[in-house]
Design a protein around this motif. Structure first.
Motif, short mmCIF file in Angstrom:
data_model
loop_
_atom_site.label_atom_id
_atom_site.label_comp_id
_atom_site.label_asym_id
_atom_site.label_seq_id
_atom_site.Cartn_x
_atom_site.Cartn_y
_atom_site.Cartn_z
N GLY A 52 63.19 39.88 -7.93
CA GLY A 52 64.09 38.79 -8.34
C GLY A 52 63.37 37.53 -8.73
O GLY A 52 63.78 36.84 -9.67
N ASP A 53 62.29 37.19 -7.99
CA ASP A 53 61.53 36.00 -8.32
C ASP A 53 60.24 36.45 -9.02
O ASP A 53 59.28 36.85 -8.37
N THR A 54 60.23 36.33 -10.33
CA THR A 54 59.12 36.87 -11.11
C THR A 54 57.80 36.20 -10.76
O THR A 54 56.78 36.88 -10.59
N ALA A 55 57.81 34.89 -10.66
CA ALA A 55 56.57 34.16 -10.39
C ALA A 55 56.03 34.50 -9.00
O ALA A 55 54.83 34.72 -8.83
N LEU A 56 56.92 34.55 -8.02
CA LEU A 56 56.50 34.87 -6.66
C LEU A 56 55.95 36.29 -6.59
O LEU A 56 54.91 36.55 -5.96
N THR A 57 56.62 37.22 -7.23
CA THR A 57 56.16 38.61 -7.24
C THR A 57 54.79 38.73 -7.89
O THR A 57 53.89 39.41 -7.36
N ARG A 58 54.62 38.09 -9.03
CA ARG A 58 53.34 38.18 -9.72
C ARG A 58 52.20 37.61 -8.87
O ARG A 58 51.14 38.21 -8.74
N ARG A 59 52.43 36.46 -8.29
CA ARG A 59 51.38 35.81 -7.50
C ARG A 59 51.06 36.62 -6.24
O ARG A 59 49.89 36.77 -5.87
N ALA A 60 52.09 37.13 -5.58
CA ALA A 60 51.85 37.92 -4.36
C ALA A 60 51.10 39.20 -4.69
O ALA A 60 50.18 39.60 -3.96
N ARG A 61 51.45 39.83 -5.79
CA ARG A 61 50.76 41.06 -6.19
C ARG A 61 49.30 40.78 -6.54
O ARG A 61 48.40 41.52 -6.14
N GLU A 62 49.06 39.71 -7.29
CA GLU A 62 47.70 39.38 -7.69
C GLU A 62 46.83 38.99 -6.49
O GLU A 62 45.62 39.22 -6.50
N GLY A 63 47.45 38.40 -5.46
CA GLY A 63 46.67 37.96 -4.30
C GLY A 63 46.50 39.01 -3.23
O GLY A 63 45.80 38.79 -2.23
N SER A 64 47.15 40.16 -3.40
CA SER A 64 47.12 41.21 -2.39
C SER A 64 46.14 42.31 -2.78
O SER A 64 46.26 42.90 -3.86
N ALA A 65 45.19 42.57 -1.89
CA ALA A 65 44.21 43.63 -2.18
C ALA A 65 44.88 45.00 -2.20
O ALA A 65 44.46 45.90 -2.94
N LEU A 66 45.92 45.17 -1.38
CA LEU A 66 46.67 46.43 -1.34
C LEU A 66 48.14 46.10 -1.47
O LEU A 66 48.66 45.23 -0.78
N TRP A 67 48.81 46.76 -2.38
CA TRP A 67 50.24 46.57 -2.54
C TRP A 67 50.87 47.87 -3.02
O TRP A 67 50.18 48.77 -3.48
N ALA A 68 52.19 47.96 -2.85
CA ALA A 68 52.90 49.19 -3.21
C ALA A 68 54.24 48.83 -3.85
O ALA A 68 54.83 47.78 -3.55
N VAL A 69 54.68 49.70 -4.71
CA VAL A 69 55.98 49.54 -5.37
C VAL A 69 57.05 50.24 -4.53
O VAL A 69 56.85 51.38 -4.09
N VAL A 70 58.17 49.57 -4.30
CA VAL A 70 59.27 50.14 -3.52
C VAL A 70 60.40 50.51 -4.47
O VAL A 70 60.86 49.68 -5.27
N VAL A 71 60.86 51.77 -4.39
CA VAL A 71 61.92 52.25 -5.27
C VAL A 71 63.03 52.91 -4.46
O VAL A 71 62.84 53.27 -3.30
N ARG A 72 64.18 53.04 -5.09
CA ARG A 72 65.31 53.76 -4.49
C ARG A 72 66.00 54.54 -5.59
O ARG A 72 66.14 54.05 -6.71
#
Length: 229
Positions: A52-72
């Motif tokens: 929902g928050d594009t800027a927050l998502t982008r920054r959190a993803r770029e700053g995280s060494a490990l991240w995952a996509v959540v789907v349903r």
């Protein structure tokens, strides 16, 4: 090297981890067609960030060494839809701080823009008021001010906001004054409320309007009082 993020699923039915047998699982990954909980998949330390928050998502993803996509899975659309990300908590905190700073900057910019717009609005109103006084020197000061504010109200689409009004076209300014006189100094509104068609009502009050405008133009005659009754 292209990054391939793990995909985490929010199951639609109750599932248990195939390794630790814990369940029901809120989120899981699928390995060899079997559900595995996030702790067993070494993703349990990540925190969920809803989309929902594009800027927050982008920054959190770029700053995280490990991240995952959540789907349903969406049964109606027969497809998996992204719900958000799992990111490192420290990365999310840093992203939130950066976005908050942006929000404060945007708020300051909006405040500056509002001040500038107010200055422009005041200038438009002031110029229109001066032209009303020039064309109608005997118009009472409070009426001239009222007409200028009304005609130049932001977003109104009234004459003060049109190209003709901003260029101080004589006809446009006179139209604004005439409209005020029609409603304030004649029984026009009462005629409308009494069921008289608009064009007929305008014809009836036209002589009274012209009398007021003539008095305000000449500067030597006193304008008639209100014609309501």
């Amino acid at each position: 090297m292209d990054l391939v993020a793990p995909v985490v699923v929010e199951p639609l039915r109750r599932r248990r981890c195939s390794e630790c047998l814990r369940g029901p699982l809120e989120r899981m990954i699928v390995e060899f067609n079997s559900p595995v909980c996030l702790d067993c998949a070494d993703l349990g330390h990540l925190v969920f960030l809803r989309r929902g928050d594009t800027a927050l998502t982008r920054r959190a993803r770029e700053g995280s060494a490990l991240w995952a996509v959540v789907v349903r899975h969406n049964r109606r659309r027969t497809r998996y839809e992204r719900q958000g990300l799992l990111v490192e908590e420290a990365a999310l905190a840093e992203a939130e701080s950066a976005c908050l700073a942006d929000a404060e900057a945007r708020a300051r910019r909006r405040a500056r823009d509002a001040v500038r717009r107010a200055a422009v609005d005041a200038e438009i109103t002031g110029v229109l008021l001066a032209e009303i006084v020039r064309l109608f020197p005997s118009c009472p000061a409070d009426r001239a001010t009222e007409i200028a504010f009304h005609a130049s109200a932001k977003g109104s689409g009234r004459v003060g906001r049109t190209a003709a009004g901003r260029s101080l076209d004589r006809g446009a300014v006179t139209a604004a004054v005439r409209a005020s006189v029609r409603h304030v100094d004649t029984p026009y509104d009462s005629l409308l409320m009494g069921g008289v068609p608009r064009h007929q009502a305008r014809t009836r009050v036209a002589p009274a309007i012209e009398t007021v405008l003539r008095a305000w133009r000449l500067g030597g005659e006193s304008a008639p009082g209100r014609g309501r009754g």
